[in-house]
Design an enzyme around this catalytic site. Structure first.
Site, mmCIF file in Angstrom:
data_model
loop_
_atom_site.group_PDB
_atom_site.id
_atom_site.type_symbol
_atom_site.label_atom_id
_atom_site.label_comp_id
_atom_site.label_asym_id
_atom_site.label_seq_id
_atom_site.Cartn_x
_atom_site.Cartn_y
_atom_site.Cartn_z
ATOM 1 N N HIS A 94 -43.202 4.130 -34.914
ATOM 2 C CA HIS A 94 -42.097 3.948 -35.857
ATOM 3 C C HIS A 94 -40.892 3.317 -35.155
ATOM 4 O O HIS A 94 -40.223 2.428 -35.699
ATOM 5 C CB HIS A 94 -41.728 5.308 -36.456
ATOM 6 C CG HIS A 94 -40.535 5.269 -37.350
ATOM 7 N ND1 HIS A 94 -39.499 6.172 -37.252
ATOM 8 C CD2 HIS A 94 -40.182 4.430 -38.348
ATOM 9 C CE1 HIS A 94 -38.582 5.892 -38.150
ATOM 10 N NE2 HIS A 94 -38.957 4.843 -38.833
ATOM 11 N N GLU A 97 -41.419 -0.345 -34.680
ATOM 12 C CA GLU A 97 -41.152 -1.050 -35.957
ATOM 13 C C GLU A 97 -39.661 -1.399 -36.054
ATOM 14 O O GLU A 97 -39.296 -2.527 -36.403
ATOM 15 C CB GLU A 97 -41.580 -0.166 -37.123
ATOM 16 C CG GLU A 97 -41.123 -0.635 -38.494
ATOM 17 C CD GLU A 97 -40.604 0.498 -39.358
ATOM 18 O OE1 GLU A 97 -39.445 0.403 -39.835
ATOM 19 O OE2 GLU A 97 -41.350 1.476 -39.567
ATOM 20 N N HIS A 98 -38.786 -0.451 -35.729
ATOM 21 C CA HIS A 98 -37.336 -0.703 -35.746
ATOM 22 C C HIS A 98 -36.961 -1.815 -34.762
ATOM 23 O O HIS A 98 -36.179 -2.711 -35.079
ATOM 24 C CB HIS A 98 -36.577 0.575 -35.339
ATOM 25 C CG HIS A 98 -36.355 1.546 -36.444
ATOM 26 N ND1 HIS A 98 -35.112 1.972 -36.824
ATOM 27 C CD2 HIS A 98 -37.226 2.184 -37.267
ATOM 28 C CE1 HIS A 98 -35.216 2.843 -37.816
ATOM 29 N NE2 HIS A 98 -36.498 2.997 -38.094
ATOM 30 N N GLU A 168 -30.902 1.838 -30.859
ATOM 31 C CA GLU A 168 -31.777 2.041 -32.018
ATOM 32 C C GLU A 168 -32.424 3.420 -32.014
ATOM 33 O O GLU A 168 -32.812 3.920 -33.074
ATOM 34 C CB GLU A 168 -32.849 0.946 -32.085
ATOM 35 C CG GLU A 168 -33.502 0.806 -33.447
ATOM 36 C CD GLU A 168 -32.522 0.471 -34.580
ATOM 37 O OE1 GLU A 168 -32.834 0.790 -35.739
ATOM 38 O OE2 GLU A 168 -31.452 -0.101 -34.309
ATOM 39 N N GLU A 175 -32.008 8.712 -38.973
ATOM 40 C CA GLU A 175 -32.989 8.710 -40.074
ATOM 41 C C GLU A 175 -33.684 10.070 -40.164
ATOM 42 O O GLU A 175 -33.864 10.630 -41.247
ATOM 43 C CB GLU A 175 -34.016 7.610 -39.841
ATOM 44 C CG GLU A 175 -35.056 7.479 -40.933
ATOM 45 C CD GLU A 175 -36.048 6.356 -40.679
ATOM 46 O OE1 GLU A 175 -36.939 6.178 -41.525
ATOM 47 O OE2 GLU A 175 -35.943 5.656 -39.643
#
Length: 998
Positions: A94, A97-98, A168, A175
């Site tokens: 994940h 992906e960012h 990030e 999130e």
């Protein structure tokens, strides 16, 4: 799983031909394919061209040529998900992906890709799931080449810098913190928790600061190195599936793809496979009692089953889901509802892969239902036993096939960005001929396959998850990732059999044939071909707008009936009573109308700002039958005391759960409460509903409908005469019947929705503590700049400014400053009153500080705007023009636009064309002047409303701001309703200038 194939092509670019008798054909409608390859099955009314291409690097592609599209789009599905996360780095897939969004060797400027997409009318996103990561975007047609070039670099040579990596990680952590109080995510992780630790299904997928930085550092792992290692070892062209959708010919699209993606590296990585089922015997025959965040009681019953994907042509799970989840007479839900035990029931196959799957039944219980959990489980297993022993029925399967085929062949065109994501995901799983149809249309009746699924749904095989606040203080365990409190105990087959035997003897039976399956799918020959709605009819009771289908040519219609009732929103009590009335009508209709929804005819009855609305959309053939039934129920409405009690309980829980909304959602609520003239606070409505009884609603309804006017909109496959006939029947039933409490609404009492006018040069702020005291970490701000009421020139200036500023705001506030995962700049439109709003939810800054960061961004952006080259200005103008000229995809989209004009009273049906003309005349100086007057920090005409929601982490900052003296030209709102009453209001278009344009 679909692996790499030899480099060959399949082309299907001839229009599909409908069969001569108008029946729905199940056979593939495709042009001749290249020798030795399969045809791609597609809807019969689909005129797009399709071509499968496998590049020399084994990257599998589907090209879609649509000469009518206004948007291009692409999606890359990478067959790698969080199942591949290293054991010591949960969330790495994940996180990668960012990171791929940041920069590449070819485009080293940070955020270049996202900026390009945003400035050219597009959007971009990605998601990571169990066995895939999907990246996607859309963009204005003319920009596909450059957008694809940037997109391809994700998979060729991304730049993953140490600085961006550290920043990030904060976004991923934000999130995750946003998700910690989400009941669906908490329960999903709890279900994973009760699985084998050796199976990747057990993993924590999102990642957070601890899993991606703190813990790896303790173990001597370098996150950046691990990230690059993961990318190099997992991202291989032979594990990727690409869909590119554009206006160009298939040959041109193929050239584009070959030029952009041939350099994606193929390391020959074998497809990842995860054998076995995550549930072993120790994870079955259990009941897990969990404490949710929100009020309510939910039963989640789950069985491990053979995945439907292994038999998708037979569709056994679709068959079983249709019966277990049915809501008509004799169904499990019908019985539970009549007993007053259940509010809703859903049955479906979930969390599936090729190797494992679960069949789920989720039941929302009433308070009384909570006391009857054992009876409910008993009735569920009794119904399953009925299905297991009564044999599979060919007619049920045939009905399922007919509805599925109709849904596939008459599928509404969707936005390209959604279409490409869906297909690229299918490409990982299905053979090429089924990339479009996937598992949506079963084609082989297999009683054995269906029976095998039913035979899996046994007491030996079951897991029960039961959520309720009543378990607080009774649990002894905590799920490690989300902190959910729970306890677990065994529930043996003998215990469940006892529950079956003790359950009430209700009449459970399989459903009757569906009367709502359309038999006439022909298209009406309508002479009126206008591009805009026309007023078809007006009486003292109603006004009818009509718009024939001139674009979509499907056997579908759209109907909206807006009942204007002044009493509906005149107090918190009347608002609640109107809500109760609409929910009860839906409740009474459910047994009859459920089949309509199954057959593709959808309806909603909901409260509105000025009364309530009936909306219907779907196949027009049986729409009149349903509409007449709805109107009949309104005319003969009586309050059923038992159902009233269930609806009252539902509404109370909805209001009680308001405080568990995310802080940014609470900020939206406060903003609307301050700006809208007649809205009521959630706690006032909660207080009102608590003392309302069934008799109050019975008395209220004649008063509600005693003054009514109906604004109607009919569109789609419907003749003008039919629309007139429908509304005449409505008037005859409601107003002209011998005994009727419906009366016409006098012109003087027509309602308008008006918006508070803020004062120029002032900043208003409303600080509030987060209502959810469990949400310690998250605070939020909504920074709203009110600018003008609907005006052609100012509208396009605002839209252009929002387009130009959106991505820089996201980049600065989210990517650079890492204020929070939710960081958005959007336009706001309250009944025609427009402005800009910044929404930020943060764990690192308090709302007052976030306000300062917004102002700092505007100061920085001022220079960007002033220095914008003319060429870039023109490019942004052209991007906005392209967005405005985008054609509607389906009857819903078109109707939503025209209905907004009607409901707000503006009646500017040619709005898009007029705004395009205004855009063509704009120059950069006008945009700068607009910014300087309305948006720039300390602009003389600027009007700010700052909604500040403080989480527990920032409670001391809250105390400070409420006690500090306001700065000059600032005003702290302490009482929303006193403030609202003290402010002037914008005028309404209803009944004024807008109506005079007719």
């Amino acid at each position: 799983m679909v692996g790499s194939r030899p480099a060959r092509e399949t082309t299907t670019d001839a229009p599909a031909e409908p069969s001569s008798d108008g029946a729905v054909a199940a056979a593939p409608s495709a042009a001749a394919a290249a020798e030795g390859d399969a045809e791609i099955t597609r809807p019969r009314n689909d005129k797009r061209g399709y071509r499968r291409v496998v590049l020399p690097n084994a990257l599998e592609c589907l090209l879609v040529s649509d000469p009518d599209t206004d948007k291009a789009a692409a999606s890359m599905n990478v067959s790698v998900g969080y199942f591949c996360d290293p054991e010591r780095l949960p969330g790495l897939a994940h996180f990668l992906e960012h990171m791929l969004f940041y920069a590449s060797e070819k485009y080293p400027v940070e955020d270049d890709y996202s900026k390009y997409i945003a400035e050219h009318g597009g959007s971009t996103n990605a998601f990571t799931s169990r066995e895939r990561t999907n990246f996607y975007f859309d963009v204005n047609n003319s920009c596909l080449d450059d957008a694809l070039d940037r997109f391809a670099q994700f998979f060729i040579k991304p730049l993953i810098s140490p600085d961006a990596t550290l920043r990030e990680i904060n976004a991923v952590d934000s999130e995750n913190k946003k998700n910690l109080l989400s009941d669906p995510l908490r329960m999903s992780q709890l279900q994973k928790h009760f699985c084998s630790e050796s199976h990747p299904y057990h993993k924590f997928s999102t990642g957070n600061l601890d899993t991606l930085l703190v813990n790896p550092n303790k173990e001597g792992l370098d996150t950046l190195e691990e990230l690059i290692k993961f990318y190099n070892s997992h991202y291989s062209a032979n594990l990727m599936q690409l869909v590119v959708y554009g206006k160009e010919s298939l040959d041109n699209l193929q050239n584009l793809v070959e030029n952009k993606f041939s350099d994606v590296r193929n390391t020959g990585r074998e497809s990842f496979s995860f054998h076995g089922h995550p549930c072993s015997s120790e994870h079955l025959q259990i009941i897990v009692k969990a404490v949710p965040i929100k009020e309510g009681h939910t039963l989640r019953i789950q069985w491990p089953i053979t995945p439907n994907i292994q038999h998708y042509k037979e569709g056994p799970c679709k068959y079983v889901s249709r019966l277990v989840g049915h809501e008509g007479e004799g169904s499990l839900f019908y019985v539970l509802k009549n007993l007053g035990w259940a509010m809703s029931l859903y049955a479906w196959e979930g969390d599936w892969s090729y190797e494992f799957s679960f069949f789920n039944v989720v039941i929302q219980l009433t308070d009384v239902g909570y006391e009857h959990m054992e009876d409910i489980i008993g009735l569920l297993f009794r119904y399953i036993a009925l299905l297991q022993t009564s044999g599979t029925r060919q007619w049920i399967f045939d009905e399922l096939v007919a509805i599925s085929e109709m849904g596939f062949h008459y599928r509404d065109k969707s936005p390209p960005i959604h279409y490409v994501v869906n297909i690229s995901s299918n490409m990982q799983i299905f053979p090429p001929e089924d990339w479009l149809i996937a598992s949506s249309v079963p084609s082989k009746f297999s009683p054995d396959a269906i029976q095998n699924i039913l035979n899996d749904l046994t007491p030996d095989n079951v897991r029960i998850f039961w959520e309720s606040k009543k378990f607080e203080g009774q649990t002894n365990l905590t799920e490690p990732w989300y902190g959910t409190s729970y306890s677990v105990e065994a529930v043996t087959p003998s215990i469940i059999q006892k529950w079956v035997n003790m359950a009430p003897m209700e009449d459970l039976h399989i459903p009757k044939p569906n009367i709502f399956i359309p038999s006439d799918l022909s298209l009406k020959n309508v002479e009126e071909k206008g591009s805009f709605p026309c007023m078809l009819r007006k009486t003292m009771f109603s006004r009818v707008w009509y718009k024939p289908d001139t674009m979509f040519f499907t056997p579908k219609a759209y109907v909206k009936m807006d009942f204007h009732c002044p009493l509906s929103n005149s107090s918190p009590e009347s608002t609640v009573l109107t809500d109760m009335f609409t929910r009860l009508i839906m409740d009474y209709l459910n047994d009859f109308a459920y089949d309509a929804q199954i057959a593709g005819l959808y309806y909603f009855i909901r409260p509105s700002d000025t009364g309530f609305q009936i909306t219907m959309v779907g196949y027009n053939d049986k729409m009149r039958t349903l509409l007449d039934t709805v109107i009949g129920k309104i005319a003969e409405f009586e309050v059923k005391v038992d159902r009233f009690a269930v609806i009252k309980e539902t509404i109370i829980k909805d209001y009680e759960n308001f405080k568990f909304r995310q802080p940014y959602e609470q900020a939206f609520y406060y903003c609307s409460l301050i700006l809208e003239e007649q809205t009521w606070a959630w706690d006032e409505k909660l207080a009102a509903v608590s003392h309302i009884e069934a008799s109050d609603l019975q008395i209220f309804l004649p008063r509600l409908l005693g003054k009514t006017f109906i604004e109607c909109y009919f569109a789609g496959n419907m003749e003008p005469g039919e629309a007139k006939s429908v509304i005449q029947h409505v008037e005859d039933t409601l107003f002209n019947a011998p005994i009727s409490f419906c009366k016409a609404l006098p012109p003087s009492q027509h309602l308008t929705k008006r918006i508070v006018k803020l004062e120029r040069g002032w900043r208003y702020y409303y600080p509030a503590l987060c209502l959810n005291h469990q949400d310690e970490k998250n605070s939020s701000i909504l920074h709203y700049i009110q600018i003008h009421q609907d005006d052609l020139k100012q509208n396009v200036l605002l839209q252009l400014l929002a387009l130009v500023a959106k991505q820089p705001a996201f980049h600065q506030l989210r990517s650079v400053e890492q204020l929070g995962y939710i960081t958005v700049l959007t336009q706001r439109n309250d009944s025609g009153v427009r402005g800009l709003q910044f929404i930020i939810q943060s764990t690192v800054k308090d709302p007052s500080n976030l306000d300062d960061r917004v102002e700092a961004f505007l100061n920085m952006f001022e220079g960007t705007l002033y220095q914008m080259p003319d060429e870039e200005f023109k490019s942004n103008v052209n991007a906005l023009i392209d967005m405005k000229l985008e054609k509607y995809k389906n009857i819903r989209e078109e109707s939503a636009f025209f209905w907004k004009e009607i409901s707000e009273g503006t009646l500017k049906f040619d709005r898009k064309e007029a705004e395009v003309a205004a855009l063509r005349d704009l120059n950069k100086e006008e945009l700068i002047e607009f910014f300087n007057n309305h948006v720039k920090v300390n602009a003389p005409q600027k009007k700010i409303l700052s909604i500040q929601v403080y989480g527990g982490l920032h409670s001391s900052e809250y105390e400070k701001i409420v006690h500090d003296e306001p700065q000059p030209h600032s005003y702290q709102i302490t009482d929303i309703f006193s403030f609202r009453r003290s402010r002037p209001l914008y005028g309404s278009f209803k009944g004024g200038v807008g109506q005079m344009k007719l």
